[in-house]
Structures are given as structure tokens and as C-alpha cells.
Design an enzyme around this catalytic site. Structure first.
Site, PDB file in Angstrom:
ATOM      1  N   ASN A  55      37.378  18.382 -74.297  1.00 33.07           N
ATOM      2  CA  ASN A  55      36.214  17.945 -73.999  1.00 33.07           C
ATOM      3  C   ASN A  55      35.331  18.301 -72.982  1.00 33.07           C
ATOM      4  O   ASN A  55      35.938  18.151 -71.766  1.00 33.07           O
ATOM      5  CB  ASN A  55      36.080  16.508 -74.192  1.00 33.07           C
ATOM      6  N   HIS A 112      33.001  18.673 -78.003  1.00 34.88           N
ATOM      7  CA  HIS A 112      34.274  17.638 -77.923  1.00 34.88           C
ATOM      8  C   HIS A 112      35.508  18.465 -78.025  1.00 34.88           C
ATOM      9  O   HIS A 112      35.374  19.638 -78.156  1.00 34.88           O
ATOM     10  CB  HIS A 112      34.280  16.913 -79.313  1.00 34.88           C
ATOM     11  N   GLU A 155      37.995  19.088 -79.843  1.00 40.32           N
ATOM     12  CA  GLU A 155      38.277  19.851 -81.270  1.00 40.32           C
ATOM     13  C   GLU A 155      37.329  20.923 -81.268  1.00 40.32           C
ATOM     14  O   GLU A 155      37.783  21.983 -82.037  1.00 40.32           O
ATOM     15  CB  GLU A 155      38.248  18.701 -82.365  1.00 40.32           C
ATOM     16  N   SER A 176      41.633  10.326 -82.024  1.00 37.54           N
ATOM     17  CA  SER A 176      41.572  10.357 -83.477  1.00 37.54           C
ATOM     18  C   SER A 176      39.751  10.957 -83.411  1.00 37.54           C
ATOM     19  O   SER A 176      38.929  10.504 -82.767  1.00 37.54           O
ATOM     20  CB  SER A 176      41.349   8.960 -83.781  1.00 37.54           C
ATOM     21  N   CYS A 205      36.433  11.987 -84.061  1.00 43.31           N
ATOM     22  CA  CYS A 205      35.082  11.484 -84.310  1.00 43.31           C
ATOM     23  C   CYS A 205      34.608  12.094 -85.644  1.00 43.31           C
ATOM     24  O   CYS A 205      34.878  12.987 -86.111  1.00 43.31           O
ATOM     25  CB  CYS A 205      34.360  11.621 -83.188  1.00 43.31           C
ATOM     26  N   CYS A 258      33.636  15.882 -85.565  1.00 45.78           N
ATOM     27  CA  CYS A 258      35.105  16.730 -85.452  1.00 45.78           C
ATOM     28  C   CYS A 258      35.513  16.665 -86.897  1.00 45.78           C
ATOM     29  O   CYS A 258      36.008  17.774 -87.233  1.00 45.78           O
ATOM     30  CB  CYS A 258      35.932  16.413 -84.153  1.00 45.78           C
ATOM     31  N   ASP A 287      29.390   9.397 -75.108  1.00 53.20           N
ATOM     32  CA  ASP A 287      30.175  10.537 -75.980  1.00 53.20           C
ATOM     33  C   ASP A 287      30.339   9.932 -77.242  1.00 53.20           C
ATOM     34  O   ASP A 287      30.619  10.750 -78.304  1.00 53.20           O
ATOM     35  CB  ASP A 287      31.648  10.576 -75.161  1.00 53.20           C
TER      36      ASP A 287
END
Length: 148
Positions: free
Chosen positions: A42, A53, A55, A80, A82, A85, A145
């Protein structure tokens, strides 16, 4: 140690790197055929980005890939994923997502599962503790975020 833990160790290293840069400690790697092809963390704070982010950074750093590569990939994330992503994972038809924890944040897991993505939660203490520490120290940044 199974391969998911090996690759997650790389994502955790990315998360620690992000934290050392003053960012949110979330890291990710994209693996295809047993090889890390993209890694990231991130960097919303560091880059002044609305969307960077972990990912998304890993996908960006993997570069343009043919659909057949994504179809054989696994995306690893220390948190986990979002909805943004998860959406990128679905767009590229990534069939498997492994995350380190979902106690601090439950992302779009149900959506991914309904779309047939295989999910694995490793429930790792290190990832959870990094996130809890960051959230306690920077609740305003964390809420931004996750768009709260």
C-alpha cells in the site's frame, strides 16, 4: 511450511517495507506457476494515490500479462481484499486469493466466493498485529483508506 506461507512471507515483507516508509502495512504478491511476478505494498500515503492498495501495486508491478497467465495465478495479500482489489481480481479472472488475516478488516470475500474465486485465510498473528498497531496509531488514515 506450505507454499502459501512461503509466498505470504514475501507479502509480509512488503507490508513491513510499506510501514517503514510511513505507509499502511499491507503487502501483496502475485504468483504464477510458482514464481512471484509482481510485488507491492500500500503506497497511498507515499505516492499521494487514491487507489494504490497493496494488491493494486502488485498487479501494476507485474506489468501487462496475457489472460492465460492470470488464469494460473494466485494473489496473496496481508489483508482481506477490499472491493476495489477484489474487483481487479475478478476483472483479470484471478482464480485464487490468499490473505493473511481478516480480523481487522473483512473485505469483499463473499463477493469473490460467489464469483467462484478460491479463498484461503491464513489468520496470521503478525499481519493482524501490524494492522492493529497502525489502526491504533493512525485511525484517520485507516478510515480514509477504507473510505469510512
Amino acid at each position: 511450511m506450505d507454499l502459501d506461507h512461503v509466498y505470504m512471507a514475501e507479502a509480509l515483507a512488503e507490508a513491513r517495507l510499506g510501514a517503514s516508509e510511513g505507509g499502511i502495512p499491507i503487502g501483496s504478491v502475485l504468483v504464477i506457476d510458482g514464481r512471484i511476478v509482481g510485488r507491492g505494498h500500500n503506497r497511498r500515503i507515499q505516492q499521494g494515490s487514491a487507489i494504490l492498495h497493496g494488491e493494486m501495486d502488485a498487479l501494476e508491478n507485474a506489468g501487462r500479462l496475457p489472460a492465460s497467465d492470470y488464469a494460473r495465478s494466485t494473489l496473496y495479500s496481508t489483508l482481506s481484499p477490499c472491493p476495489m482489489c477484489a474487483g481487479a481480481s475478478l476483472l483479470f479472472k484471478i482464480p485464487r486469493v490468499v490473505f493473511a488475516e481478516n480480523r481487522t478488516f473483512v473485505g469483499a470475500e463473499d463477493w469473490l466466493a460467489r464469483k467462484g474465486v478460491e479463498l484461503r485465510n491464513l489468520d496470521l498473528r503478525e499481519a493482524r498485529e501490524m494492522m492493529l498497531r497502525f489502526i491504533a496509531e493512525h485511525p484517520d488514515v485507516w478510515n480514509e483508506d477504507i473510505a469510512v
